[in-house]
Design a protein around this motif. Structure first.
Motif, PDB file in Angstrom:
ATOM      1  N   LEU A  87       0.846  -1.193   0.000  1.00  0.00           N
ATOM      2  CA  LEU A  87       0.000   0.000   0.000  1.00  0.00           C
ATOM      3  C   LEU A  87       0.879   1.240   0.000  1.00  0.00           C
ATOM      4  CD1 LEU A  87      -2.505  -1.005   2.837  1.00  0.00           C
ATOM      5  CD2 LEU A  87      -2.897  -1.216   0.391  1.00  0.00           C
ATOM      6  N   VAL A  88       0.511   2.224  -0.806  1.00  0.00           N
ATOM      7  CA  VAL A  88       1.175   3.521  -0.702  1.00  0.00           C
ATOM      8  C   VAL A  88       0.599   4.244   0.513  1.00  0.00           C
ATOM      9  CG1 VAL A  88       1.713   3.764  -3.149  1.00  0.00           C
ATOM     10  CG2 VAL A  88      -0.509   4.506  -2.304  1.00  0.00           C
ATOM     11  N   PRO A  89       1.334   5.187   1.103  1.00  0.00           N
ATOM     12  CA  PRO A  89       0.850   5.868   2.309  1.00  0.00           C
ATOM     13  C   PRO A  89      -0.497   6.558   2.134  1.00  0.00           C
ATOM     14  CG  PRO A  89       3.186   6.278   2.013  1.00  0.00           C
ATOM     15  CD  PRO A  89       2.719   5.577   0.775  1.00  0.00           C
ATOM     16  N   SER A  90      -0.821   6.965   0.905  1.00  0.00           N
ATOM     17  CA  SER A  90      -2.077   7.682   0.686  1.00  0.00           C
ATOM     18  C   SER A  90      -3.276   6.752   0.548  1.00  0.00           C
ATOM     19  CB  SER A  90      -1.963   8.551  -0.574  1.00  0.00           C
ATOM     20  OG  SER A  90      -1.635   7.757  -1.700  1.00  0.00           O
ATOM     21  N   VAL A  91      -3.057   5.445   0.559  1.00  0.00           N
ATOM     22  CA  VAL A  91      -4.152   4.472   0.455  1.00  0.00           C
ATOM     23  C   VAL A  91      -4.314   3.776   1.795  1.00  0.00           C
ATOM     24  CG1 VAL A  91      -4.944   2.356  -0.652  1.00  0.00           C
ATOM     25  CG2 VAL A  91      -3.831   4.121  -2.014  1.00  0.00           C
ATOM     26  N   SER A  92      -5.495   3.879   2.363  1.00  0.00           N
ATOM     27  CA  SER A  92      -5.758   3.273   3.665  1.00  0.00           C
ATOM     28  C   SER A  92      -6.092   1.792   3.515  1.00  0.00           C
ATOM     29  CB  SER A  92      -6.925   3.996   4.347  1.00  0.00           C
ATOM     30  OG  SER A  92      -7.340   3.296   5.499  1.00  0.00           O
ATOM     31  N   ALA A  93      -5.631   1.001   4.474  1.00  0.00           N
ATOM     32  CA  ALA A  93      -5.955  -0.426   4.475  1.00  0.00           C
ATOM     33  C   ALA A  93      -7.454  -0.650   4.649  1.00  0.00           C
ATOM     34  CB  ALA A  93      -5.187  -1.132   5.589  1.00  0.00           C
ATOM     35  N   ALA A  94      -8.161   0.365   5.157  1.00  0.00           N
ATOM     36  CA  ALA A  94      -9.607   0.236   5.339  1.00  0.00           C
ATOM     37  C   ALA A  94     -10.323   0.006   4.010  1.00  0.00           C
ATOM     38  CB  ALA A  94     -10.157   1.489   6.019  1.00  0.00           C
ATOM     39  N   LEU A  95      -9.701   0.421   2.910  1.00  0.00           N
ATOM     40  CA  LEU A  95     -10.321   0.254   1.597  1.00  0.00           C
ATOM     41  C   LEU A  95     -10.436  -1.213   1.192  1.00  0.00           C
ATOM     42  CD1 LEU A  95      -8.567   3.152  -0.357  1.00  0.00           C
ATOM     43  CD2 LEU A  95     -10.934   3.085   0.421  1.00  0.00           C
ATOM     44  N   ILE A  96      -9.585  -2.063   1.744  1.00  0.00           N
ATOM     45  CA  ILE A  96      -9.612  -3.471   1.350  1.00  0.00           C
ATOM     46  C   ILE A  96      -9.996  -4.395   2.500  1.00  0.00           C
ATOM     47  CG2 ILE A  96      -7.936  -3.174  -0.513  1.00  0.00           C
ATOM     48  CD1 ILE A  96      -5.778  -4.222   1.369  1.00  0.00           C
ATOM     49  N   THR A  97     -10.401  -3.815   3.627  1.00  0.00           N
ATOM     50  CA  THR A  97     -10.735  -4.643   4.787  1.00  0.00           C
ATOM     51  C   THR A  97     -11.869  -5.612   4.485  1.00  0.00           C
ATOM     52  OG1 THR A  97     -10.000  -2.928   6.330  1.00  0.00           O
ATOM     53  CG2 THR A  97     -11.477  -4.617   7.185  1.00  0.00           C
ATOM     54  N   GLU A  98     -12.954  -5.117   3.888  1.00  0.00           N
ATOM     55  CA  GLU A  98     -14.095  -5.980   3.589  1.00  0.00           C
ATOM     56  C   GLU A  98     -13.710  -7.082   2.611  1.00  0.00           C
ATOM     57  OE1 GLU A  98     -17.080  -6.129   4.904  1.00  0.00           O
ATOM     58  OE2 GLU A  98     -16.552  -4.534   6.307  1.00  0.00           O
ATOM     59  N   GLU A 119     -13.808 -11.165   3.285  1.00  0.00           N
ATOM     60  CA  GLU A 119     -14.502 -12.100   2.402  1.00  0.00           C
ATOM     61  C   GLU A 119     -13.559 -13.204   1.937  1.00  0.00           C
ATOM     62  OE1 GLU A 119     -17.535 -13.888   0.390  1.00  0.00           O
ATOM     63  OE2 GLU A 119     -17.616 -12.245   1.845  1.00  0.00           O
ATOM     64  N   LEU A 120     -12.321 -12.837   1.604  1.00  0.00           N
ATOM     65  CA  LEU A 120     -11.333 -13.841   1.206  1.00  0.00           C
ATOM     66  C   LEU A 120     -11.043 -14.810   2.350  1.00  0.00           C
ATOM     67  CD1 LEU A 120      -8.704 -11.790  -0.843  1.00  0.00           C
ATOM     68  CD2 LEU A 120     -10.224 -13.570  -1.697  1.00  0.00           C
ATOM     69  N   ALA A 121     -10.982 -14.281   3.573  1.00  0.00           N
ATOM     70  CA  ALA A 121     -10.709 -15.128   4.733  1.00  0.00           C
ATOM     71  C   ALA A 121     -11.831 -16.133   4.958  1.00  0.00           C
ATOM     72  CB  ALA A 121     -10.509 -14.265   5.977  1.00  0.00           C
ATOM     73  N   ILE A 164     -13.567 -17.458   2.535  1.00  0.00           N
ATOM     74  CA  ILE A 164     -13.423 -18.448   1.467  1.00  0.00           C
ATOM     75  C   ILE A 164     -12.173 -19.296   1.676  1.00  0.00           C
ATOM     76  CG2 ILE A 164     -13.138 -18.742  -1.026  1.00  0.00           C
ATOM     77  CD1 ILE A 164     -14.590 -16.067  -1.371  1.00  0.00           C
ATOM     78  N   ILE A 165     -11.101 -18.641   2.147  1.00  0.00           N
ATOM     79  CA  ILE A 165      -9.815 -19.326   2.361  1.00  0.00           C
ATOM     80  C   ILE A 165      -9.487 -19.230   3.850  1.00  0.00           C
ATOM     81  CG2 ILE A 165      -7.403 -19.475   1.621  1.00  0.00           C
ATOM     82  CD1 ILE A 165      -8.174 -17.744  -0.793  1.00  0.00           C
ATOM     83  N   PRO A 166      -9.864 -20.213   4.654  1.00  0.00           N
ATOM     84  CA  PRO A 166      -9.698 -20.120   6.114  1.00  0.00           C
ATOM     85  C   PRO A 166      -8.263 -19.882   6.565  1.00  0.00           C
ATOM     86  CG  PRO A 166     -11.134 -21.954   5.523  1.00  0.00           C
ATOM     87  CD  PRO A 166     -10.535 -21.453   4.247  1.00  0.00           C
ATOM     88  N   ASP A 167      -7.287 -20.416   5.836  1.00  0.00           N
ATOM     89  CA  ASP A 167      -5.890 -20.288   6.255  1.00  0.00           C
ATOM     90  C   ASP A 167      -5.169 -19.155   5.536  1.00  0.00           C
ATOM     91  OD1 ASP A 167      -5.659 -22.410   8.195  1.00  0.00           O
ATOM     92  OD2 ASP A 167      -5.954 -23.783   6.526  1.00  0.00           O
ATOM     93  N   LEU A 168      -5.918 -18.155   5.121  1.00  0.00           N
ATOM     94  CA  LEU A 168      -5.310 -16.989   4.478  1.00  0.00           C
ATOM     95  C   LEU A 168      -4.424 -16.246   5.470  1.00  0.00           C
ATOM     96  CD1 LEU A 168      -5.293 -15.142   1.911  1.00  0.00           C
ATOM     97  CD2 LEU A 168      -7.106 -13.833   3.028  1.00  0.00           C
ATOM     98  N   ARG A 169      -3.224 -15.908   5.045  1.00  0.00           N
ATOM     99  CA  ARG A 169      -2.288 -15.140   5.864  1.00  0.00           C
ATOM    100  C   ARG A 169      -1.939 -13.863   5.105  1.00  0.00           C
ATOM    101  NH1 ARG A 169      -4.027 -18.460   8.607  1.00  0.00           N
ATOM    102  NH2 ARG A 169      -2.972 -20.001   9.920  1.00  0.00           N
TER     103      ARG A 169
END
Length: 230
Positions: free
Chosen positions: A99-110, A114-116, A118-123
């Motif tokens: 992530l660049v500093p101007s992009v918040s991780a909140a944008l991809i939290t949802e 959802e991926l987690a 589907i993929i229980p062992d997602l890291r």
């Protein structure tokens, strides 16, 4: 020193049982093989690890001292082995996102939640760097994907997809002389004092667009932390 993992395993078994026969059984080796491995380990470490007596076996002071460290070494090796096995069996799914500093991780939290599901062992491993740094990480295989603005030139071999668009806005204090205006010209911006977010990949394009024929914005404070600017 060439410390072998099997020597560590044999020593830990002997430290638990204080009995060469039982330690050999736990390690599924013959007693002479275990004894030889312990002797070789003692040679490597330069001192006796075990007091050998007929009916009583005890750790020496050196053996007691190195025991916690060898336990950590063996535990770390086992953890690596299990991680590698999980990766080979695809039970662990590592995903490294930049992530660049101007992009918040909140944008991809949802999306990550959802991926987690589907993929229980997602890291997930999130990395932050400027756009050029993230491009270098992508090319080196250090990350799997990155969220960057369109201000950076991407090599042709990097796939890219537009995710969203954002408009630029001017944020002013309510007490600022321009706060009540509905229209602010580029000339007006030349007199505005700015706070600059370091590492922002949009800042360069903003300066080019608004200050092409001007020395640049008046910046009084710079920080790479959003909270410091707020």
């Amino acid at each position: 020193m060439q410390l072998q993992l099997y020597q560590v395993r044999y020593f830990l078994a002997l430290a638990r049982t204080l009995n060469f026969t039982r330690a050999a059984e736990q390690c599924n080796v013959t007693q002479p093989a275990l004894t030889k491995a312990i002797q070789k380990l003692e040679q490597e470490l330069g001192g006796a690890l075990i007091h050998r007596e007929r009916h009583l076996t005890q750790l020496t002071d050196l053996g007691k001292m190195i025991l916690p460290t060898l336990e950590k070494i063996f535990a770390a090796a086992e953890a690596v082995r299990l991680q590698a096995r999980g990766y080979q069996k695809k039970t662990i799914a590592p995903l490294k996102i930049g992530l660049v500093p101007s992009v918040s991780a909140a944008l991809i939290t949802e999306l990550l939640l959802e991926l987690a599901r589907i993929i229980p062992d997602l890291r997930v491993d999130l990395r932050e760097a400027d756009a050029n740094g993230l491009v270098a990480m992508l090319l080196d295989g250090e990350i799997n994907a990155a969220l960057v603005g369109d201000a950076v030139e991407l090599p042709e071999r990097i796939d890219r997809w537009p995710l969203f668009e954002e408009r630029c806005v001017l944020v002013l204090s309510r007490k600022h002389p321009m706060a009540g205006r509905t229209v602010i010209s580029l000339q007006d911006l030349h007199e505005v004092v700015f706070l600059e977010r370091l590492g922002c990949d949009v800042a360069g394009r903003f300066k080019q667009a608004c200050f092409a024929d001007h020395p640049g914005p008046k910046v009084v404070h710079r920080s790479d932390q959003e909270g410091h600017l707020q």
